[in-house]
Design an enzyme around this catalytic site. Structure first.
Site, PDB file in Angstrom:
ATOM      1  N   GLU A 321      21.657  18.590 -28.606  1.00 60.60           N
ATOM      2  CA  GLU A 321      21.620  20.053 -28.690  1.00 60.60           C
ATOM      3  C   GLU A 321      21.110  20.566 -30.034  1.00 60.60           C
ATOM      4  O   GLU A 321      21.663  21.517 -30.588  1.00 60.60           O
ATOM      5  CB  GLU A 321      23.032  20.623 -28.456  1.00 60.60           C
ATOM      6  CG  GLU A 321      23.586  20.285 -27.095  1.00 60.60           C
ATOM      7  CD  GLU A 321      25.014  20.772 -26.916  1.00 60.60           C
ATOM      8  OE1 GLU A 321      25.309  21.285 -25.832  1.00 60.60           O
ATOM      9  OE2 GLU A 321      25.845  20.632 -27.843  1.00 60.60           O
TER      10      GLU A 321
HETATM   11  C1  TNX Z   1      28.039  19.678 -24.801  1.00 60.67           C
HETATM   12  S1  TNX Z   1      27.723  16.861 -24.451  1.00 60.67           S
HETATM   13  C2  TNX Z   1      28.103  19.052 -26.041  1.00 60.67           C
HETATM   14  C3  TNX Z   1      29.277  19.270 -26.901  1.00 60.67           C
HETATM   15  C4  TNX Z   1      30.272  20.205 -26.283  1.00 60.67           C
HETATM   16  C5  TNX Z   1      30.395  19.901 -24.809  1.00 60.67           C
HETATM   17  C6  TNX Z   1      31.449  20.706 -24.112  1.00 60.67           C
HETATM   18  C7  TNX Z   1      27.066  16.957 -25.805  1.00 60.67           C
HETATM   19  C8  TNX Z   1      26.335  15.823 -26.247  1.00 60.67           C
HETATM   20  N1  TNX Z   1      27.213  18.110 -26.475  1.00 60.67           N
HETATM   21  O1  TNX Z   1      28.856  19.762 -28.150  1.00 60.67           O
HETATM   22  O2  TNX Z   1      31.483  20.027 -26.916  1.00 60.67           O
HETATM   23  O3  TNX Z   1      29.153  20.170 -24.198  1.00 60.67           O
HETATM   24  O4  TNX Z   1      31.609  20.284 -22.806  1.00 60.67           O
END
Ligand code: TNX
Length: 507
Positions: A321
């Site tokens: 992300e």
């Molecule tokens: C996505 S999964 C994220 C996390 C959040 C999560 C909450 C991922 C690699 N990144 O930063 O905590 O969703 O479900």
């Protein structure tokens, strides 16, 4: 008065540690399902006050004896040779690899044999589930302590069977993390991945960048108390986990999810200005400064200090992300930091395939789709954590008080009902290193919250990681899982009483 006594004892029988917690367990009631399990009908072994424990290696035998002393009140000494009456842990071999074991329960004795200490540990975890649930009690309970007779021959499907705990969004003290290690180890999970840094907090002391912990670690989501682990505490956890065949994999998430670091050191920001600490739950707004040399000095020193206190083979570099980092910068950054892992193998969230993963880099798939050609290709190893199945922070249903729903709602049957080998189309099963169940903690604040989200879904994921696909069967799983309820009750695990499972009365 008499009526009150009767009432009180009725309440004790129905709500306390009641009949299901003391009954002889069925030989088939083990999670994860063993490779082969053959009951000896009519045979039981009874642990009595004269039983002792012998082990070819220290450690696991001591843990078993301690547990039995606590719950049975018997002396359970450590014997200096395999006892005529008792439990022997022998490195005399078992069919399979380092984690394989064979468990034999006869009327005379219990023998667990294995090739390596890890196998003995797993044999003991199986034995624990064949004991009455009260054997897991922290206090002395009435017997009898019967174990059903038979032979189990067992080994794992996957080498990597993980759980992840996000200690960044909320901080959990060492005792809570060790409790989670105990819980996951009972289901033969062998990795605890710790998400040690994020926008909301930095949770490990780095001597060359001390403000990361003291300032960057001072917050948590919602303004809840922050915290961090000293290196000594981290090393204590590593040792505690190792004694339970669990490897700690530390994650420092980068280049995004870095507000706590950026707030701690102005120099790490492209504009030289430190942002304020952050206690919200947005993602994708922070980035390390890809064009500054100090960024790579920082990463190198952080990973160097972490690698030095991490005996396990992996460092997790996050990489997810990074929506405030341009695609070109992301590639530059991930390509530059992968060689800075100080001899460890890099794991990254599957977004890392947008850079150039090293041939050894492992991608952790967290998507919800069954198609992702970039992750499936190139022959790389993949850890399967599809968010729609494996995410322990998703709600069970719309009414679940904790958790999120962005990847859907995940009831027990959804958590169990997929195959890591075939979930991602185009990914050869030989590239699947294993499975991992992540628990993100934006909405999770206490140990009881961890229990509620992890149980009973974590054992479902553990079974996908350990048991051969040929044992996969929802109906059989449901009844084996139900048998865990009384055990969790005795252990004080605040599990979700899914209506999909027929939990025994009183559990
Ligand atoms: C996505 S999964 C994220 C996390 C959040 C999560 C909450 C991922 C690699 N990144 O930063 O905590 O969703 O479900």
């Amino acid at each position: 008065m008499r009526i009150r006594v009767v009432l009180v004892s009725l309440v004790l029988v129905t709500c306390g540690v009641s009949a299901p917690a003391r009954a002889v367990v069925s030989f088939g009631a083990v999670v994860p399902a063993p490779v082969s399990s053959v009951p000896a009908s009519g045979v039981t072994y009874q642990i009595t006050s004269s039983a002792s424990v012998y082990s070819d290696v220290p450690g696991t035998g001591d843990l078993l004896a301690q547990q039995l002393r606590r719950s049975t009140g018997y002396p359970v000494p450590i014997a200096s040779a395999p006892p005529a009456d008792g439990i022997s842990l022998r490195l005399t071999g078992a069919p399979g690899g380092d984690e394989a074991y064979q468990l034999d329960v006869t009327a005379a004795a219990i023998t667990i044999s294995a090739n390596k200490p890890a196998g003995l540990f797993y044999g003991v975890q199986t034995l624990r589930q064949l004991l009455p649930p009260t054997a897991d009690s922290p206090t002395v309970q009435p017997g009898p302590w019967q174990v059903p007779g038979g032979r189990i021959v067992d080994q794992p499907r996957y080498a990597y069977r993980g759980a992840m705990l996000d200690v960044a969004r909320h901080f959990f003290p060492l005792s809570a993390v060790e409790r989670y290690v105990d819980q996951i180890a009972l289901y033969k999970i062998n990795v605890l991945h710790l998400h040690l840094s994020d926008d909301q907090g930095w949770r490990i002391v780095i001597d060359s960048w001390p403000r990361l912990a003291t300032y960057g670690g001072s917050t948590a989501v919602g303004g809840d108390p922050g915290g961090y682990y000293t290196k000594a505490q981290y090393q204590e956890l590593v040792a505690y986990a190792a004694a339970r065949s669990v490897t700690i994999i530390p994650e420092i998430d980068m280049p995004g999810h870095t507000n706590a670091a950026l707030a701690s050191y102005a120099d790490l920001n492209c504009n030289g200005v430190a942002p304020p600490l952050y206690t919200g739950t947005d993602v994708g707004f922070s980035s390390l400064c890809v064009s500054k040399e100090i960024t790579y000095t920082f990463v190198d020193q952080v990973l160097g200090e972490l690698a030095a206190i991490t005996p396990g083979p992996y460092l997790h570099l996050g990489g997810d992300e990074a929506s405030s980092t341009s695609a070109a910068d992301y590639k530059t950054f991930m390509n530059r930091v992968q060689p800075l892992a100080h001899g460890k193998t890099v794991i990254g969230w599957h977004d890392i395939v947008n850079a150039t993963p090293l041939p050894s880099t492992v991608a952790q798939y967290w998507g919800t789709s069954t198609r992702n050609a970039a992750v499936a290709g190139a022959g790389r190893k993949v850890i399967m954590s599809p968010a729609s199945r494996a995410y322990l922070d998703m709600k069970y249903n719309r009414r679940t008080p904790l958790g999120q729903t962005w990847a859907g709602v995940i009831e027990v049957r959804d958590a169990y009902g997929w195959d890591p080998a075939t979930f991602l189309s185009g990914l050869p099963s030989s590239q699947v290193l294993g499975v991992e169940a992540p628990l993100w903690t934006e909405t999770i604040r206490t140990g009881a919250d961890i229990d509620y989200m992890a149980f009973p879904r974590l054992p479902a994921l553990a079974e996908l990681g350990w048991s051969p696909q040929s044992t996969h069967d929802w109906t059989a799983f449901k009844s084996r899982l139900a048998a865990q309820g009384p055990r969790w009750r005795v252990m004080g695990v605040n599990y979700y009483h899914s209506t999909q499972i027929s939990w025994p009365a009183g559990s």
